[in-house]
Design a protein around this motif. Structure first.
Motif, PDB file in Angstrom:
ATOM      1  N   ILE A  99      51.546  -7.318  -3.438  1.00 39.10           N
ATOM      2  CA  ILE A  99      51.705  -6.086  -2.662  1.00 39.10           C
ATOM      3  C   ILE A  99      52.115  -4.989  -3.631  1.00 39.10           C
ATOM      4  O   ILE A  99      53.139  -5.101  -4.310  1.00 39.10           O
ATOM      5  N   MET A 128      45.373  -9.125  -3.384  1.00 39.22           N
ATOM      6  CA  MET A 128      46.448  -8.121  -3.357  1.00 39.22           C
ATOM      7  C   MET A 128      46.062  -7.001  -2.409  1.00 39.22           C
ATOM      8  O   MET A 128      44.903  -6.849  -2.046  1.00 39.22           O
ATOM      9  N   ILE A 129      47.084  -6.240  -2.014  1.00 35.69           N
ATOM     10  CA  ILE A 129      46.865  -5.069  -1.175  1.00 35.69           C
ATOM     11  C   ILE A 129      47.836  -3.982  -1.613  1.00 35.69           C
ATOM     12  O   ILE A 129      48.976  -4.271  -1.966  1.00 35.69           O
ATOM     13  N   VAL A 173      49.841  -0.397  -0.616  1.00 36.81           N
ATOM     14  CA  VAL A 173      50.350   0.304   0.564  1.00 36.81           C
ATOM     15  C   VAL A 173      50.456   1.780   0.194  1.00 36.81           C
ATOM     16  O   VAL A 173      51.125   2.128  -0.785  1.00 36.81           O
ATOM     17  N   TYR A 187      43.643  -1.549   0.460  1.00 35.26           N
ATOM     18  CA  TYR A 187      44.911  -0.885   0.780  1.00 35.26           C
ATOM     19  C   TYR A 187      45.096  -0.796   2.283  1.00 35.26           C
ATOM     20  O   TYR A 187      44.159  -0.954   3.066  1.00 35.26           O
ATOM     21  N   CYS A 196      50.499   3.220   5.518  1.00 36.39           N
ATOM     22  CA  CYS A 196      51.847   3.031   6.057  1.00 36.39           C
ATOM     23  C   CYS A 196      52.276   4.320   6.747  1.00 36.39           C
ATOM     24  O   CYS A 196      52.678   5.285   6.089  1.00 36.39           O
ATOM     25  N   LEU A 216      57.325  -1.710   2.009  1.00 40.26           N
ATOM     26  CA  LEU A 216      57.312  -3.144   1.763  1.00 40.26           C
ATOM     27  C   LEU A 216      57.035  -3.906   3.060  1.00 40.26           C
ATOM     28  O   LEU A 216      56.209  -4.827   3.090  1.00 40.26           O
ATOM     29  N   GLY A 229      53.426  -3.821   3.985  1.00 40.88           N
ATOM     30  CA  GLY A 229      52.642  -4.757   3.186  1.00 40.88           C
ATOM     31  C   GLY A 229      52.796  -6.200   3.640  1.00 40.88           C
ATOM     32  O   GLY A 229      51.817  -6.957   3.694  1.00 40.88           O
ATOM     33  N   THR A 240      49.831  -8.905   5.562  1.00 42.55           N
ATOM     34  CA  THR A 240      49.437 -10.163   4.916  1.00 42.55           C
ATOM     35  C   THR A 240      50.177 -11.333   5.570  1.00 42.55           C
ATOM     36  O   THR A 240      50.901 -12.073   4.889  1.00 42.55           O
ATOM     37  N   TRP A 295      54.869 -13.597  -1.722  1.00 43.17           N
ATOM     38  CA  TRP A 295      54.412 -12.281  -2.174  1.00 43.17           C
ATOM     39  C   TRP A 295      54.969 -11.961  -3.555  1.00 43.17           C
ATOM     40  O   TRP A 295      56.088 -12.341  -3.889  1.00 43.17           O
ATOM     41  N   ILE A 336      55.803  -8.527  -5.329  1.00 46.20           N
ATOM     42  CA  ILE A 336      55.930  -7.107  -5.024  1.00 46.20           C
ATOM     43  C   ILE A 336      55.971  -6.321  -6.332  1.00 46.20           C
ATOM     44  O   ILE A 336      56.830  -6.559  -7.188  1.00 46.20           O
TER      45      ILE A 336
END
Length: 196
Positions: free
Chosen positions: A14, A54-55, A57, A76, A79, A90, A93, A97, A103, A105
């Motif tokens: 994330i 992964m993504i 935010v 992405y 948010c 956070l 994210g 998922t 995760w 971060i």
């Protein structure tokens, strides 16, 4: 690289990339590094290279950054409450998922972390560590890994301190990943932080 840990199944990266970066003077996440790659895109690519999944935010209003991510094929999520602080980013994210086994971060303004460092943190989580973080020259840096067993605590976070409360609350369970990667401590706050 032969010695890089393999991507850890189920561990999702994330990238927190919804900050304002006001000290930089402009959108630091879109600032070009020496090779022309935007700061946040390099951070995302390092995370993707290490983990596969992964993504990022991002703030809904940051169309420029979204354009850079689209061009680079970076996934992405928007948010809506990013202005509430890093914890909201956070949490967004984590919610995006839900099936993750854990995760890693990472921060959008830290493009100098090597993928093998990120992969080592993920490997520790895959190896049953509840928390894992990279250390360089005695200092704890980024990224930080969290096992899925900490999901409820992560989802309860608020404000702008990120996951600090969870890390402190479980510090005895933190697996230390010592590395020779100074990038884990190198965030970009002002233009002088950008390497030539």
């Amino acid at each position: 690289m032969e010695d890089r840990p393999k991507p850890s199944a189920g561990i999702v990266g994330i990238l927190l990339a919804a900050g304002q970066g006001s000290r930089f003077g402009s959108n630091k996440l879109c600032h070009a590094l020496a090779d022309g790659t935007p700061v946040a895109v390099r951070s995302a690519m390092n995370l993707r290279d290490a983990l596969g999944e992964m993504i990022a935010v991002v703030r809904p209003g940051d169309s420029v950054l979204r354009g850079h991510f689209d061009a680079a094929g970076i996934a992405y999520v928007l948010c809506a409450d990013a202005a509430e602080g890093m914890a909201a980013t956070l949490v967004c994210g984590i919610r995006a998922t839900p099936g993750a086994a854990g995760w890693v971060i990472a921060l959008g303004d830290m493009p100098y972390i090597r993928p093998d460092t990120i992969a080592a943190v993920a490997a520790a989580i895959a190896d049953d560590a509840r928390l894992a973080a990279s250390f360089f020259d005695g200092g704890r840096g980024h990224p930080v890994g969290f096992a899925a067993s900490l999901k409820d605590e992560l989802l309860a976070l608020q404000g702008d301190e990120g996951a600090r409360r969870v890390i402190v609350g479980h510090k005895e369970q933190l697996r230390r990943i010592d590395c020779d990667d100074p990038g884990i401590l190198a965030d970009i706050d002002v233009p002088a932080d950008v390497r030539p």
